[in-house]
Structures are given as C-alpha cells and as structure tokens.
Design a protein around this motif. Structure first.
Motif, PDB file in Angstrom:
ATOM      1  N   ALA A  20       3.749   3.339   5.816  1.00  0.00           N
ATOM      2  CA  ALA A  20       3.928   3.762   7.200  1.00  0.00           C
ATOM      3  C   ALA A  20       3.414   5.180   7.408  1.00  0.00           C
ATOM      4  CB  ALA A  20       5.401   3.670   7.587  1.00  0.00           C
ATOM      5  N   GLN A  21       3.678   6.067   6.445  1.00  0.00           N
ATOM      6  CA  GLN A  21       3.211   7.447   6.549  1.00  0.00           C
ATOM      7  C   GLN A  21       1.681   7.520   6.593  1.00  0.00           C
ATOM      8  OE1 GLN A  21       5.334   8.923   3.078  1.00  0.00           O
ATOM      9  NE2 GLN A  21       6.557  10.283   4.366  1.00  0.00           N
ATOM     10  N   ALA A  22       1.048   6.544   5.951  1.00  0.00           N
ATOM     11  CA  ALA A  22      -0.419   6.517   5.922  1.00  0.00           C
ATOM     12  C   ALA A  22      -1.006   5.826   7.149  1.00  0.00           C
ATOM     13  CB  ALA A  22      -0.899   5.816   4.649  1.00  0.00           C
ATOM     14  N   THR A  53      11.380  12.056   6.368  1.00  0.00           N
ATOM     15  CA  THR A  53      11.972  11.027   7.218  1.00  0.00           C
ATOM     16  C   THR A  53      10.869  10.244   7.922  1.00  0.00           C
ATOM     17  OG1 THR A  53      13.943  12.389   7.618  1.00  0.00           O
ATOM     18  CG2 THR A  53      13.544  10.564   9.126  1.00  0.00           C
ATOM     19  N   VAL A  54      10.967   8.934   7.861  1.00  0.00           N
ATOM     20  CA  VAL A  54      10.008   8.031   8.498  1.00  0.00           C
ATOM     21  C   VAL A  54      10.742   7.258   9.589  1.00  0.00           C
ATOM     22  CG1 VAL A  54       8.496   6.043   8.148  1.00  0.00           C
ATOM     23  CG2 VAL A  54       8.657   7.809   6.380  1.00  0.00           C
ATOM     24  N   THR A  55      10.093   7.113  10.728  1.00  0.00           N
ATOM     25  CA  THR A  55      10.651   6.275  11.798  1.00  0.00           C
ATOM     26  C   THR A  55      10.029   4.890  11.666  1.00  0.00           C
ATOM     27  OG1 THR A  55      10.881   8.187  13.251  1.00  0.00           O
ATOM     28  CG2 THR A  55      10.968   6.001  14.273  1.00  0.00           C
ATOM     29  N   PRO A  56      10.768   3.939  11.107  1.00  0.00           N
ATOM     30  CA  PRO A  56      10.163   2.636  10.804  1.00  0.00           C
ATOM     31  C   PRO A  56      10.173   1.681  11.994  1.00  0.00           C
ATOM     32  CG  PRO A  56      12.416   2.678  10.008  1.00  0.00           C
ATOM     33  CD  PRO A  56      12.157   4.028  10.642  1.00  0.00           C
ATOM     34  N   ARG A  57       9.206   0.766  11.985  1.00  0.00           N
ATOM     35  CA  ARG A  57       9.208  -0.358  12.926  1.00  0.00           C
ATOM     36  C   ARG A  57      10.073  -1.446  12.299  1.00  0.00           C
ATOM     37  NH1 ARG A  57       3.674  -2.674  13.265  1.00  0.00           N
ATOM     38  NH2 ARG A  57       3.210  -0.707  14.302  1.00  0.00           N
ATOM     39  N   LEU A  58      11.077  -1.933  13.021  1.00  0.00           N
ATOM     40  CA  LEU A  58      12.075  -2.829  12.449  1.00  0.00           C
ATOM     41  C   LEU A  58      12.142  -4.166  13.185  1.00  0.00           C
ATOM     42  CD1 LEU A  58      14.979  -0.209  12.222  1.00  0.00           C
ATOM     43  CD2 LEU A  58      13.412  -0.844  10.370  1.00  0.00           C
ATOM     44  N   ALA A 160      -8.333  -6.408  -1.744  1.00  0.00           N
ATOM     45  CA  ALA A 160      -8.036  -5.867  -0.414  1.00  0.00           C
ATOM     46  C   ALA A 160      -6.649  -5.236  -0.373  1.00  0.00           C
ATOM     47  CB  ALA A 160      -8.150  -6.970   0.632  1.00  0.00           C
ATOM     48  N   ILE A 161      -5.665  -5.911  -0.985  1.00  0.00           N
ATOM     49  CA  ILE A 161      -4.303  -5.374  -1.007  1.00  0.00           C
ATOM     50  C   ILE A 161      -4.253  -4.085  -1.817  1.00  0.00           C
ATOM     51  CG2 ILE A 161      -1.964  -5.805  -1.880  1.00  0.00           C
ATOM     52  CD1 ILE A 161      -2.513  -8.821  -1.229  1.00  0.00           C
ATOM     53  N   ALA A 162      -4.895  -4.078  -2.977  1.00  0.00           N
ATOM     54  CA  ALA A 162      -4.913  -2.875  -3.813  1.00  0.00           C
ATOM     55  C   ALA A 162      -5.557  -1.710  -3.080  1.00  0.00           C
ATOM     56  CB  ALA A 162      -5.642  -3.161  -5.120  1.00  0.00           C
ATOM     57  N   ALA A 163      -6.601  -2.000  -2.293  1.00  0.00           N
ATOM     58  CA  ALA A 163      -7.276  -0.943  -1.544  1.00  0.00           C
ATOM     59  C   ALA A 163      -6.349  -0.328  -0.497  1.00  0.00           C
ATOM     60  CB  ALA A 163      -8.539  -1.489  -0.880  1.00  0.00           C
ATOM     61  N   VAL A 164      -5.580  -1.165   0.195  1.00  0.00           N
ATOM     62  CA  VAL A 164      -4.646  -0.670   1.207  1.00  0.00           C
ATOM     63  C   VAL A 164      -3.552   0.180   0.557  1.00  0.00           C
ATOM     64  CG1 VAL A 164      -2.865  -1.358   2.863  1.00  0.00           C
ATOM     65  CG2 VAL A 164      -5.076  -2.520   2.852  1.00  0.00           C
ATOM     66  N   GLY A 169      -1.854   6.238  -0.872  1.00  0.00           N
ATOM     67  CA  GLY A 169      -1.409   7.184  -1.889  1.00  0.00           C
ATOM     68  C   GLY A 169      -0.500   6.593  -2.937  1.00  0.00           C
ATOM     69  N   ILE A 170      -0.407   5.260  -2.981  1.00  0.00           N
ATOM     70  CA  ILE A 170       0.435   4.586  -3.968  1.00  0.00           C
ATOM     71  C   ILE A 170      -0.382   4.338  -5.234  1.00  0.00           C
ATOM     72  CG2 ILE A 170       1.737   2.475  -4.482  1.00  0.00           C
ATOM     73  CD1 ILE A 170       2.267   2.270  -1.434  1.00  0.00           C
ATOM     74  N   ASP A 171       0.167   4.713  -6.378  1.00  0.00           N
ATOM     75  CA  ASP A 171      -0.467   4.457  -7.670  1.00  0.00           C
ATOM     76  C   ASP A 171      -0.485   2.942  -7.875  1.00  0.00           C
ATOM     77  OD1 ASP A 171      -1.340   4.277 -10.276  1.00  0.00           O
ATOM     78  OD2 ASP A 171       0.344   5.390 -11.151  1.00  0.00           O
ATOM     79  N   THR A 172      -1.660   2.328  -7.728  1.00  0.00           N
ATOM     80  CA  THR A 172      -1.784   0.868  -7.731  1.00  0.00           C
ATOM     81  C   THR A 172      -2.661   0.407  -8.878  1.00  0.00           C
ATOM     82  OG1 THR A 172      -1.615   0.897  -5.311  1.00  0.00           O
ATOM     83  CG2 THR A 172      -2.410  -1.124  -6.331  1.00  0.00           C
ATOM     84  N   ARG A 173      -2.216  -0.621  -9.584  1.00  0.00           N
ATOM     85  CA  ARG A 173      -2.937  -1.161 -10.720  1.00  0.00           C
ATOM     86  C   ARG A 173      -3.130  -2.662 -10.561  1.00  0.00           C
ATOM     87  NH1 ARG A 173       0.973   2.269 -14.918  1.00  0.00           N
ATOM     88  NH2 ARG A 173       0.794   4.200 -13.704  1.00  0.00           N
ATOM     89  N   VAL A 174      -4.266  -3.151 -11.057  1.00  0.00           N
ATOM     90  CA  VAL A 174      -4.558  -4.582 -11.059  1.00  0.00           C
ATOM     91  C   VAL A 174      -4.758  -4.991 -12.513  1.00  0.00           C
ATOM     92  CG1 VAL A 174      -6.076  -6.412 -10.237  1.00  0.00           C
ATOM     93  CG2 VAL A 174      -5.655  -4.408  -8.785  1.00  0.00           C
ATOM     94  N   PRO A 175      -3.694  -5.446 -13.178  1.00  0.00           N
ATOM     95  CA  PRO A 175      -3.803  -5.782 -14.605  1.00  0.00           C
ATOM     96  C   PRO A 175      -4.668  -7.018 -14.833  1.00  0.00           C
ATOM     97  CG  PRO A 175      -1.630  -6.349 -13.766  1.00  0.00           C
ATOM     98  CD  PRO A 175      -2.338  -5.645 -12.658  1.00  0.00           C
TER      99      PRO A 175
END
Length: 307
Positions: A20-22, A53-58, A160-164, A169-175
């Motif tokens: 959400a922050q991104a 603090t994040v204002t989320p869509r719920l 595509a998911i890993a790219a998003v 800014g999430i440390d993402t890995r595709v084993p």
C-alpha cells in the motif's frame, strides 16, 4: 495488479502495508472488529526503528465484488476454513492464490476448493507480532517473501508477482524448488515451536541449561529427517545455520505458536506439528521428541477449549 490481502495480522498486515505504501492496488479482507480498529487507528507498524501508519482500503466478508489478480492469504490455520468461504467471490479463472501459512496441509485444501493450478507456493520470513492495540510489532529486521509454482520452474505470473513485490521494496525470492523451500521453513518453525513451547522459554533459555543444546539438535534432526524422507531434504548448510540460530545463548527468539500458548490462545498444533508427525508415520520415521511436543500442545488445546 489488483491484490487482496486476507488478514491484517503480524504477517499479512506487514507485507500488505508495504504494498500500500508503494501505491499498489491493495485491499485488506478483515473481520468487522479488526476493520473497526483499523478505521479508527490505521494500520500501524512499529519496532526495528520504524513507526509508520498506513490508511488501508478495507472490506469484510460479503462485500467482495469481482475477482482479484492476486490473493495474498495470511491467516492462522485455525481460520483457514472460514477464509476459504470468504475469498471465494474474489477468485476468478485468472486469480493466483499465494498462501503464507506454515506447513503444507493448506495446499491440498486450497487446491481442492479452487483448483491446484490457482495455488502458488509461498514462504514468509518475518518475526513479528501484534501488540495489545493491534499494531504490528517487528521483533527482528528479517522480512522476505518467496513465491513460486508448486511444480517448480519459472512462469509469467510468478515473474509478474515477484516484480510487484520487489517494486514495493519487499525482499522477494523465486526459489528453483518452491516446495523444498516450504519444507525448509516447516522444519524451522516446527523445531522452534517445539523447543519454546515444551520448555516454556526462549531459545536462549533452553541453550543456557545442561541438555538444552542436545534437545534442540535432537528435535531439529527429527524434523529434518521427515523432510528428507518426503523427498525435500534441507541442505546441510541451511541445517547447520538453523542449529546455530536455535542454540544461541542469550537469544530472545520464540515462536508465534509459543506466544499463543503463553496468552492462552488456541494454536496451530494440528496444522503445523501433528501433520508433520503424521507424515513421519507414513515414511516410517521415528519422532519421539516431536510426538511429545504434539501431546503437550494437545493438552493445552483441551484446556483452552474447556475454558
């Protein structure tokens, strides 16, 4: 990419907040009570030097309309059955479901409900909890996600998911082998949960007393033996690193399952630990220490239900 994060707890809440922050298109599916708290206070992140603090869509169950591209499923195993019903309106022919639960039993349950092809493998590595006000408290800097097809190998949707995730800014890995990565996390969580719950203390507490290290190494050996017998051995280097982490004197590390026990809450004993002992029986692997942990926690569950 239209993303639905199911649950705004210590794991899903953190990664969803980062998305959400991104500026990603993220909606959180939560229970009415959690929705009320989040609307009043926002989704708050604290610990490890952060205070945001994040204002989320719920949305709540029954308010979902139309399918999502990605469903990030982060609920306790005890809430999985209800979550399957809740997310059904969000799952269309092209929806990818990325579950972040520990263990493996949820894969077959999700596959039976939505089709095996819809369900990815996933591993979340984060040490966090919710405080009394519902804020997400990170207890250590580690925070990463692994995502991949259950059958292994690359795919366009995983890329595509890993790219998003990476763009957020999430440390993402595709084993290369997602299921083996999940087994590695399962071995870690089962050992950590077992030693902290049975001994009622932190990793450091157990390591500090005579016999503590031997107990941890024995329990880790049993869990690793089940993984190996199932065809997903944990690499020796990774096992050595786990042994070091789980026998470090002074370490304050505990498992979320332990924190549930201490607070008198129900646990994921059946999904995480008992399922591992069941698989051990299938492969004729002896697990006396793990069996004792399961018995201990089942007594806790019996007491919790009675209360």
């Amino acid at each position: 990419m239209k993303i639905l994060v199911v649950g705004a707890g210590a794991t899903g809440g953190y990664f969803g907040a980062r998305l959400a922050q991104a500026g990603k298109d993220v909606t959180f599916l939560v229970r009415p009570r959690r929705a009320a708290a989040l609307r009043e206070r926002g989704l708050r992140l604290t610990g490890v030097g952060e205070d945001e603090t994040v204002t989320p869509r719920l949305v709540t169950a029954g308010e979902l309309t139309g399918p999502y591209d990605l469903v990030l499923l982060s609920v306790k195993a005890t809430a999985l059955d209800a979550a399957l019903d809740d997310i059904a309106p969000a799952v269309g022919p092209g929806t990818a479901i990325l579950p972040l639960l520990n263990g493996m039993a949820h894969l077959s349950r999700l596959g039976a409900r939505f089709g095996e092809g819809a369900v990815l493998g996933g591993v979340a590595r984060i040490i966090s909890t919710l405080n009394g006000e519902g804020d997400i408290v990170r207890l250590a800097p580690v925070a990463s996600l692994s995502v991949g097809e259950q059958r292994g190998g690359p795919s366009e949707r995983v890329a595509a998911i890993a790219a998003v995730l990476t763009d957020a800014g999430i440390d993402t890995r595709v084993p290369d082998d997602t299921l083996t990565a999940m087994w590695g996390k399962w071995v870690l969580i089962s050992t950590l949960s077992g030693l902290t719950c049975l001994m009622r203390g932190t990793v450091g507490d157990v390591a500090a007393v005579p016999g503590g290290r031997a107990f941890v190494e024995g329990l880790l050996g049993e869990c690793a033996a089940v993984a190996a017998a199932a065809g997903h051995p944990v690499p020796k280097g990774e096992l050595d690193a786990l042994a070091t982490m789980l026998t470090t004197e002074g370490s304050p590390l505990t498992a979320s399952l332990y924190r549930d026990v201490v607070s008198g809450a129900p646990t994921e004993v059946e999904h995480v630990l008992a399922d591992l002992t069941d698989r051990a029986r299938l492969h004729d692997v002896g697990t006396p220490l793990l069996d004792l942990v399961v018995l201990h926690l089942r007594v806790h569950e019996h007491r919790t239900a009675a209360d």
